[in-house]
Design a protein around this motif. Structure first.
Motif, PDB file in Angstrom:
ATOM      1  N   VAL A   7       9.966  -0.772   6.336  1.00 34.85           N
ATOM      2  CA  VAL A   7       9.789   0.608   6.387  1.00 34.85           C
ATOM      3  C   VAL A   7       8.801   1.134   5.199  1.00 34.85           C
ATOM      4  O   VAL A   7       9.202   0.758   4.142  1.00 34.85           O
ATOM      5  CB  VAL A   7      11.097   1.477   6.435  1.00 34.85           C
ATOM      6  CG1 VAL A   7      10.795   3.028   6.447  1.00 34.85           C
ATOM      7  CG2 VAL A   7      11.993   1.102   7.525  1.00 34.85           C
ATOM      8  N   LEU A   8       7.700   1.577   5.646  1.00 32.84           N
ATOM      9  CA  LEU A   8       6.795   1.770   4.556  1.00 32.84           C
ATOM     10  C   LEU A   8       6.365   3.369   4.465  1.00 32.84           C
ATOM     11  O   LEU A   8       6.271   3.957   5.482  1.00 32.84           O
ATOM     12  CB  LEU A   8       5.273   1.125   4.801  1.00 32.84           C
ATOM     13  CG  LEU A   8       5.426  -0.414   5.260  1.00 32.84           C
ATOM     14  CD1 LEU A   8       4.117  -1.115   5.444  1.00 32.84           C
ATOM     15  CD2 LEU A   8       6.015  -1.227   3.741  1.00 32.84           C
ATOM     16  N   GLY A   9       6.085   3.834   3.383  1.00 35.70           N
ATOM     17  CA  GLY A   9       5.825   5.140   2.843  1.00 35.70           C
ATOM     18  C   GLY A   9       4.270   4.831   2.651  1.00 35.70           C
ATOM     19  O   GLY A   9       3.776   4.410   1.573  1.00 35.70           O
ATOM     20  N   ILE A  10       3.246   5.413   3.601  1.00 38.37           N
ATOM     21  CA  ILE A  10       1.882   5.242   3.282  1.00 38.37           C
ATOM     22  C   ILE A  10       1.296   6.422   2.662  1.00 38.37           C
ATOM     23  O   ILE A  10       1.645   7.530   2.969  1.00 38.37           O
ATOM     24  CB  ILE A  10       1.058   4.893   4.706  1.00 38.37           C
ATOM     25  CG1 ILE A  10       2.075   3.863   5.534  1.00 38.37           C
ATOM     26  CG2 ILE A  10      -0.400   4.849   4.465  1.00 38.37           C
ATOM     27  CD1 ILE A  10       1.466   2.717   5.372  1.00 38.37           C
ATOM     28  N   THR A  15      -5.484   9.450  -1.649  1.00 37.53           N
ATOM     29  CA  THR A  15      -4.842   8.813  -2.665  1.00 37.53           C
ATOM     30  C   THR A  15      -5.111   6.982  -2.257  1.00 37.53           C
ATOM     31  O   THR A  15      -5.339   6.172  -3.211  1.00 37.53           O
ATOM     32  CB  THR A  15      -3.213   8.673  -2.388  1.00 37.53           C
ATOM     33  OG1 THR A  15      -2.938  10.241  -2.840  1.00 37.53           O
ATOM     34  CG2 THR A  15      -2.658   7.905  -3.479  1.00 37.53           C
ATOM     35  N   GLN A  16      -5.415   6.670  -0.876  1.00 36.82           N
ATOM     36  CA  GLN A  16      -5.672   5.411  -0.732  1.00 36.82           C
ATOM     37  C   GLN A  16      -7.298   5.102  -1.357  1.00 36.82           C
ATOM     38  O   GLN A  16      -7.423   3.950  -1.975  1.00 36.82           O
ATOM     39  CB  GLN A  16      -6.027   5.272   0.725  1.00 36.82           C
ATOM     40  CG  GLN A  16      -4.615   5.202   1.592  1.00 36.82           C
ATOM     41  CD  GLN A  16      -3.918   3.893   1.431  1.00 36.82           C
ATOM     42  OE1 GLN A  16      -4.380   3.003   1.171  1.00 36.82           O
ATOM     43  NE2 GLN A  16      -2.537   4.202   1.731  1.00 36.82           N
ATOM     44  N   GLN A  17      -7.968   5.985  -1.294  1.00 36.37           N
ATOM     45  CA  GLN A  17      -9.421   5.827  -2.149  1.00 36.37           C
ATOM     46  C   GLN A  17      -9.417   5.687  -3.433  1.00 36.37           C
ATOM     47  O   GLN A  17      -9.906   4.794  -4.211  1.00 36.37           O
ATOM     48  CB  GLN A  17     -10.307   6.892  -1.610  1.00 36.37           C
ATOM     49  CG  GLN A  17     -11.939   6.790  -2.018  1.00 36.37           C
ATOM     50  CD  GLN A  17     -12.401   5.568  -1.720  1.00 36.37           C
ATOM     51  OE1 GLN A  17     -12.312   5.273  -0.606  1.00 36.37           O
ATOM     52  NE2 GLN A  17     -13.243   4.947  -2.753  1.00 36.37           N
ATOM     53  N   VAL A  18      -8.598   6.341  -4.215  1.00 36.08           N
ATOM     54  CA  VAL A  18      -8.363   6.394  -5.676  1.00 36.08           C
ATOM     55  C   VAL A  18      -7.569   5.125  -5.815  1.00 36.08           C
ATOM     56  O   VAL A  18      -8.244   4.229  -6.923  1.00 36.08           O
ATOM     57  CB  VAL A  18      -7.291   7.602  -6.292  1.00 36.08           C
ATOM     58  CG1 VAL A  18      -7.081   7.315  -7.780  1.00 36.08           C
ATOM     59  CG2 VAL A  18      -8.116   9.005  -6.152  1.00 36.08           C
ATOM     60  N   LEU A  19      -6.643   4.577  -5.147  1.00 31.44           N
ATOM     61  CA  LEU A  19      -5.943   3.463  -5.669  1.00 31.44           C
ATOM     62  C   LEU A  19      -7.017   2.252  -5.234  1.00 31.44           C
ATOM     63  O   LEU A  19      -6.807   1.207  -5.958  1.00 31.44           O
ATOM     64  CB  LEU A  19      -4.739   3.200  -4.701  1.00 31.44           C
ATOM     65  CG  LEU A  19      -3.662   4.248  -5.143  1.00 31.44           C
ATOM     66  CD1 LEU A  19      -2.567   4.176  -3.888  1.00 31.44           C
ATOM     67  CD2 LEU A  19      -2.873   3.908  -6.331  1.00 31.44           C
ATOM     68  N   VAL A  43       4.518   2.226  -0.280  1.00 28.87           N
ATOM     69  CA  VAL A  43       5.853   2.092  -1.098  1.00 28.87           C
ATOM     70  C   VAL A  43       6.834   1.507   0.007  1.00 28.87           C
ATOM     71  O   VAL A  43       6.880   2.156   1.210  1.00 28.87           O
ATOM     72  CB  VAL A  43       6.334   3.452  -1.523  1.00 28.87           C
ATOM     73  CG1 VAL A  43       7.641   3.027  -2.190  1.00 28.87           C
ATOM     74  CG2 VAL A  43       5.279   3.985  -2.754  1.00 28.87           C
ATOM     75  N   THR A  44       7.276   0.344  -0.315  1.00 25.91           N
ATOM     76  CA  THR A  44       8.233  -0.165   0.801  1.00 25.91           C
ATOM     77  C   THR A  44       9.481   0.595   0.550  1.00 25.91           C
ATOM     78  O   THR A  44      10.116   0.343  -0.614  1.00 25.91           O
ATOM     79  CB  THR A  44       8.238  -1.667   0.586  1.00 25.91           C
ATOM     80  OG1 THR A  44       7.099  -2.584   0.413  1.00 25.91           O
ATOM     81  CG2 THR A  44       9.175  -2.277   1.344  1.00 25.91           C
TER      82      THR A  44
END
Length: 50
Positions: A7-10, A15-19, A43-44
């Motif tokens: 189960v993932l929290g995406i 935020t994806q771009q910054v990471l 985050v798992t």
């Protein structure tokens, strides 16, 4: 290798771009790891047997 479900929290797209920018800088600095490329940063929250 045992299989499992996750189960993932995406994170949102901003935020994806910054990471991604942080990851690119880390890789360009010569650091290596065992990332699973091709899946979004997350985050798992838990794992379960199939």
């Amino acid at each position: 290798m045992d299989k499992f479900l996750c189960v993932l929290g995406i994170f949102d797209s901003d935020t994806q771009q910054v990471l991604k920018e942080h990851q690119d800088a880390i890789l360009q600095a010569g650091f290596t790891g065992q990332q699973t490329m091709g899946i979004p940063f997350h985050v798992t929250l838990g794992t379960f047997p199939p």
